[in-house]
Design a protein around this motif. Structure first.
Motif, PDB file in Angstrom:
ATOM      1  N   VAL A 183       0.855  -1.190   0.000  1.00  0.00           N
ATOM      2  CA  VAL A 183       0.000   0.000   0.000  1.00  0.00           C
ATOM      3  C   VAL A 183       0.889   1.236   0.000  1.00  0.00           C
ATOM      4  N   ALA A 184       0.821   1.993  -1.096  1.00  0.00           N
ATOM      5  CA  ALA A 184       1.608   3.217  -1.228  1.00  0.00           C
ATOM      6  C   ALA A 184       0.700   4.320  -1.770  1.00  0.00           C
ATOM      7  N   THR A 185      -0.456   4.466  -1.133  1.00  0.00           N
ATOM      8  CA  THR A 185      -1.514   5.336  -1.653  1.00  0.00           C
ATOM      9  C   THR A 185      -1.353   6.805  -1.283  1.00  0.00           C
ATOM     10  N   GLY A 186      -0.334   7.123  -0.483  1.00  0.00           N
ATOM     11  CA  GLY A 186      -0.002   8.521  -0.229  1.00  0.00           C
ATOM     12  C   GLY A 186      -1.010   9.272   0.623  1.00  0.00           C
ATOM     13  N   ALA A 187      -1.051  10.588   0.403  1.00  0.00           N
ATOM     14  CA  ALA A 187      -1.917  11.469   1.187  1.00  0.00           C
ATOM     15  C   ALA A 187      -2.437  12.582   0.282  1.00  0.00           C
ATOM     16  N   ASN A 188      -3.512  13.230   0.715  1.00  0.00           N
ATOM     17  CA  ASN A 188      -4.118  14.332  -0.042  1.00  0.00           C
ATOM     18  C   ASN A 188      -4.134  15.614   0.775  1.00  0.00           C
ATOM     19  N   ALA A 189      -4.214  16.725   0.070  1.00  0.00           N
ATOM     20  CA  ALA A 189      -4.287  18.025   0.737  1.00  0.00           C
ATOM     21  C   ALA A 189      -5.557  18.143   1.571  1.00  0.00           C
ATOM     22  N   LYS A 190      -5.436  18.791   2.714  1.00  0.00           N
ATOM     23  CA  LYS A 190      -6.594  19.071   3.569  1.00  0.00           C
ATOM     24  C   LYS A 190      -7.243  20.392   3.161  1.00  0.00           C
ATOM     25  N   TRP A 191      -8.551  20.494   3.454  1.00  0.00           N
ATOM     26  CA  TRP A 191      -9.294  21.720   3.172  1.00  0.00           C
ATOM     27  C   TRP A 191      -9.861  22.257   4.482  1.00  0.00           C
ATOM     28  N   LEU A 192     -10.274  23.500   4.456  1.00  0.00           N
ATOM     29  CA  LEU A 192     -10.773  24.137   5.675  1.00  0.00           C
ATOM     30  C   LEU A 192     -12.129  23.583   6.104  1.00  0.00           C
ATOM     31  N   GLY A 193     -12.939  23.215   5.121  1.00  0.00           N
ATOM     32  CA  GLY A 193     -14.247  22.668   5.451  1.00  0.00           C
ATOM     33  C   GLY A 193     -15.348  23.699   5.584  1.00  0.00           C
ATOM     34  N   ILE A 194     -15.133  24.917   5.073  1.00  0.00           N
ATOM     35  CA  ILE A 194     -16.177  25.943   5.117  1.00  0.00           C
ATOM     36  C   ILE A 194     -16.879  25.999   3.762  1.00  0.00           C
TER      37      ILE A 194
END
Length: 311
Positions: A111-122
């Motif tokens: 498993v080398a699926t990495g990570a994604n950018a986070k958002w503020l959620g507004i």
């Protein structure tokens, strides 16, 4: 082993996934790589990489990924486009289902699926995404030539985004919720020295303002006083961290409180024998291309040793 079952499948094509494929290919294990929704991983949206060994003049992220992919292919790696939508680790061999319905069976999985950018959620962030709100300066910076933009974040990523945007924007304002930045000293120094960058500390985004068609400003809230202030701008770039792409493995693999896959000490082994994790989906601490390469190598070696035990 059954002829219709793969020895090894690798999920993900960032530095970790490609490195695993190179090693597994050289071991004549004919790896299958499932590329995912963003082939090449986060480095596909990275401009100049200055700290990857072997490139004293630096190298662009997409170029480095292209070279890694070419090297993996040279050693017999097979690539399949698309994303995995379902994983069954309760059976042996493991079963992976793609979005188009294809199923693949494998004795070992990396498993080398990495990570994604986070958002503020507004809500306003979603409303103006692609209309002035972005999480990728290298993707969208060109569209903000001679504009005023804000970058939200306090780590190296935020610094890199701000510095890159100065190539296009007339002015860049860095917004951070604390008094001190989390970035490395050299990145902080570069940012502070740039005359086109100013900083607003102890501030958080309260709202992104717009006219319905595009971003026109940003409203900030001071975390110490609660004061709200509005500032005109043309764009807002989010650089507030990343979340690991581990949702498919919830309730199947052990995850930490942040969703990163847990591995055994000095190993890439997970709690499920035959499943190995590497790169940013497993690395909460370092999250660098070169460390992803290192763990990708480790996962390949661990997987090869595992396969030897079940032959």
């Amino acid at each position: 082993m059954e002829s219709n079952v793969r020895d090894i499948i690798i999920m993900g094509t960032g530095p970790a996934g490609y490195t695993s494929a190179i090693y597994m290919g050289r071991a004549n294990l004919k790896p299958l790589v499932i590329e995912g929704f963003q082939p090449g991983g986060q480095l596909m949206i990275t401009t100049e990489i200055e700290n990857f060994p072997g490139f004293p003049e630096g190298i662009r992220g997409p170029e480095l990924m292209a070279k890694m992919r070419e090297q993996a292919a040279k050693f017999g790696t097979e690539f399949v486009g698309g994303s995995v939508t379902e994983v069954d680790l309760s059976r042996s061999p493991f079963c992976l289902t793609l979005e188009d319905g294809q199923e693949f069976l494998t004795h070992a999985l990396i498993v080398a699926t990495g990570a994604n950018a986070k958002w503020l959620g507004i809500d306003s962030e979603s409303r103006y995404r692609g209309k002035g709100v972005s999480a990728c300066a290298t993707c969208d910076g060109f569209f903000f030539r001679d504009c005023k933009v804000f970058v939200v974040g306090g780590g190296d990523t935020a610094m890199e985004e701000a510095l890159y945007l100065t190539k296009f924007a007339s002015h860049v304002t860095l917004v951070h919720r604390r008094e001190e930045f989390r970035s490395s000293k050299i990145m902080s120094l570069r940012t502070r020295k740039n005359p086109k960058i100013s900083m607003m500390l102890n501030e958080v985004v309260d709202e992104i303002l717009g006219d319905g068609q595009k971003v026109t400003g940003i409203r900030l809230k001071n975390v110490l006083t609660g004061e709200l202030t509005e500032h005109p701008c043309d764009g807002v770039f989010l650089a507030i961290g990343h979340a690991p792409n581990s949702g498919l493995f919830k309730d199947q693999l052990d995850l930490d409180d942040y969703g990163y896959i847990k591995t055994k000490k000095s190993s890439t082994e997970t709690n499920v024998p035959g499943v190995f994790a590497c790169g940013d989906v497993q690395d909460f601490t370092y999250r660098q291309a070169v460390t992803a390469v290192g763990t990708g190598c480790m996962a390949a070696v661990d997987a090869e040793r595992f396969l030897e035990t079940i032959r």
